[in-house]
Scaffold this active site. Structure first.
Site, short mmCIF file in Angstrom:
data_model
loop_
_atom_site.label_atom_id
_atom_site.label_comp_id
_atom_site.label_asym_id
_atom_site.label_seq_id
_atom_site.Cartn_x
_atom_site.Cartn_y
_atom_site.Cartn_z
CD GLU A 56 -3.19 -5.49 16.79
OE1 GLU A 56 -2.25 -5.52 17.60
OE2 GLU A 56 -4.04 -4.59 16.74
CB ALA B 197 -3.86 -9.46 19.38
CG PHE C 48 -3.67 -14.35 9.77
CD1 PHE C 48 -2.80 -14.81 8.80
CD2 PHE C 48 -3.39 -14.64 11.10
CE1 PHE C 48 -1.66 -15.54 9.15
CE2 PHE C 48 -2.26 -15.36 11.46
CZ PHE C 48 -1.39 -15.81 10.48
CD GLU D 251 -16.00 -14.77 12.77
OE1 GLU D 251 -16.18 -13.64 13.26
OE2 GLU D 251 -14.91 -15.17 12.35
C1 LIG Z 1 -8.00 -18.09 6.53
C2 LIG Z 1 -8.03 -17.14 7.69
C3 LIG Z 1 -8.83 -16.00 7.63
C4 LIG Z 1 -8.85 -15.10 8.68
N1 LIG Z 1 -9.62 -13.97 8.58
C5 LIG Z 1 -9.57 -13.05 9.57
C6 LIG Z 1 -10.28 -11.81 9.45
O1 LIG Z 1 -10.98 -11.56 8.46
N2 LIG Z 1 -10.15 -10.90 10.44
C7 LIG Z 1 -9.39 -11.13 11.55
O2 LIG Z 1 -9.33 -10.27 12.40
N3 LIG Z 1 -8.72 -12.30 11.70
C8 LIG Z 1 -8.79 -13.25 10.74
N4 LIG Z 1 -8.09 -14.43 10.88
C9 LIG Z 1 -7.30 -14.66 12.06
C10 LIG Z 1 -7.98 -15.61 13.04
O3 LIG Z 1 -9.08 -14.98 13.64
C11 LIG Z 1 -6.90 -16.02 14.05
O4 LIG Z 1 -6.02 -16.87 13.37
C12 LIG Z 1 -7.50 -16.68 15.25
O5 LIG Z 1 -8.14 -15.73 16.05
C13 LIG Z 1 -6.45 -17.42 16.08
O6 LIG Z 1 -5.42 -16.55 16.40
P1 LIG Z 1 -3.89 -16.97 16.18
O7 LIG Z 1 -3.73 -17.41 14.76
O8 LIG Z 1 -3.03 -15.87 16.68
O9 LIG Z 1 -3.69 -18.26 17.06
P2 LIG Z 1 -3.42 -18.31 18.63
O10 LIG Z 1 -4.35 -17.40 19.34
O11 LIG Z 1 -1.96 -18.12 18.86
O12 LIG Z 1 -3.82 -19.79 18.93
C14 LIG Z 1 -2.98 -20.90 18.53
C15 LIG Z 1 -3.53 -22.15 19.18
O13 LIG Z 1 -3.46 -22.02 20.61
C16 LIG Z 1 -4.75 -22.23 21.18
N5 LIG Z 1 -4.90 -21.32 22.31
C17 LIG Z 1 -4.91 -19.96 22.28
N6 LIG Z 1 -5.07 -19.48 23.51
C18 LIG Z 1 -5.16 -20.53 24.35
C19 LIG Z 1 -5.32 -20.67 25.76
N7 LIG Z 1 -5.44 -19.61 26.55
N8 LIG Z 1 -5.37 -21.92 26.26
C20 LIG Z 1 -5.25 -23.01 25.46
N9 LIG Z 1 -5.09 -22.94 24.13
C21 LIG Z 1 -5.05 -21.72 23.57
C22 LIG Z 1 -5.75 -21.93 20.07
O14 LIG Z 1 -6.98 -22.63 20.25
C23 LIG Z 1 -5.00 -22.41 18.84
O15 LIG Z 1 -5.18 -23.79 18.64
C24 LIG Z 1 -8.08 -15.36 9.84
C25 LIG Z 1 -7.29 -16.51 9.92
C26 LIG Z 1 -7.26 -17.39 8.85
C27 LIG Z 1 -6.40 -18.62 8.96
#
Ligand SMILES: Cc1cc2nc3c(=O)[nH]c(=O)nc-3n(C[C@H](O)[C@H](O)[C@H](O)COP(=O)(O)OP(=O)(O)OC[C@H]3O[C@@H](n4cnc5c(N)ncnc54)[C@H](O)[C@@H]3O)c2cc1C
Length: 271
Positions: A128, A131, A157, A241
């Protein structure tokens, strides 16, 4: 690099996969990338070849093959001879097992056959706006209304987000940090809307979309697995995964390296 993990039958399967991708995927790849989505019938064709949800039991139409190497071969070959944006693996091994392992007999009989044939396409909706890595931040909410669940919230996403017929949606069902449950939302349910097909840097032919749930009435029979156990179920499936991801990233990197090498060897510049 020489590898000795594959047997003769794997290599025969590799030939079949390569030929399928060369004939049925590669010729459409450029158009799919431009339109931002693969043709639906690509899944049907893969289903006809027995390449979807290969692990599923024969009684549902699957091959009952649990050997991971077959999926690895599909991933490796699509990187070189197909289009990695045609995300069969997401359908077959990232999402399908949620139904295969958590589903009741009734749910498996209801959903698996059409997923195996490619008539129904799968997606999983966890992420989300607030999230991503922090799965426990999910705010999409499902309430128990007695004879149904009421789902409200949105996701982003989501791979296969436009094409998906069955979406496994993670929703908050309890105020505790890990109080999440999984629900199967079906195409056509009232209040289930799709947003934009999002533009990305890569995987251009893969539809990645926003999903919206406005007072969606979910039948009781569509709760997948145990109530409030969704967080732990997700952690279980997200482990494989990572392995699938590793195969995919290596295969794509190797395909990019090979294409670059071929180009630099063929190209004549500066006389
Ligand atoms: C092409 C694509 C396909 C996708 N398909 C799906 C799907 O089918 N279903 C689905 O549910 N989601 C999907 N996603 C979403 C994907 O799972 C999320 O992008 C991923 O979980 C990361 O979440 P975020 O983008 O909010 O990044 P964030 O959680 O905000 O993370 C951003 C950065 O901060 C770092 N970070 C996060 N938390 C911490 C911490 N506590 N300490 C240090 N560093 C941290 C992370 O490693 C990352 O580098 C997809 C994303 C993409 C790009």
């Amino acid at each position: 690099m020489d590898r000795n993990i594959f047997e003769d039958e794997h290599e025969m399967f590799r030939d079949a996969a390569r030929s399928f991708y060369t004939n049925e995927v590669l010729p459409h790849s450029e158009r799919w990338r431009e339109q931002g989505i693969v043709d639906r019938d690509a899944f049907l064709k893969a289903g006809e070849q027995g390449m979807l949800l290969m692990w599923a039991d024969e009684k549902y139409g699957g091959a009952g093959v649990h050997d991971f190497r077959y999926e690895q071969i599909l991933i490796e070959e699509i990187a070189k001879y197909g289009d990695p944006g045609f995300f069969m693996t997401l359908h077959s091994r990232l999402v399908g097992p949620y139904i295969g392992e958590l589903g009741t007999e009734e749910q498996k009989a209801r959903w698996l056959p059409k997923c195996i044939s490619g008539e129904h396409i799968l997606a999983v909706a966890i992420t989300e706006a607030g999230a991503g890595s922090d799965v426990s931040g999910v705010r999409t909410k499902a309430e128990d209304k007695g004879d149904h669940y009421l789902l409200n919230g949105s996701k982003t996403f989501i791979s296969n987000g436009i094409l998906a017929d069955l979406v496994i949606v993670v929703a908050r069902t309890d105020s505790s940090r890990h109080g999440l449950s999984l629900f199967v939302v079906e195409r056509g349910m009232e209040g289930f809307e799709r947003g934009k097909n999002l533009k990305k840097m890569g995987m251009k032919s893969q539809d990645t979309a926003e999903l919206f749930f406005n007072n969606v009435k979910i039948p009781k029979e569509n709760l997948l697995g145990e109530w409030n156990r969704g967080f732990y179920q997700l952690m279980h499936f997200l482990a494989e995964e990572r392995l699938l991801g590793a195969c995919q990233y290596l295969a794509n990197a190797e395909a990019a390296f090979d294409a670059t090498m071929e180009y630099t060897q063929e190209r004549k510049a500066f006389g």
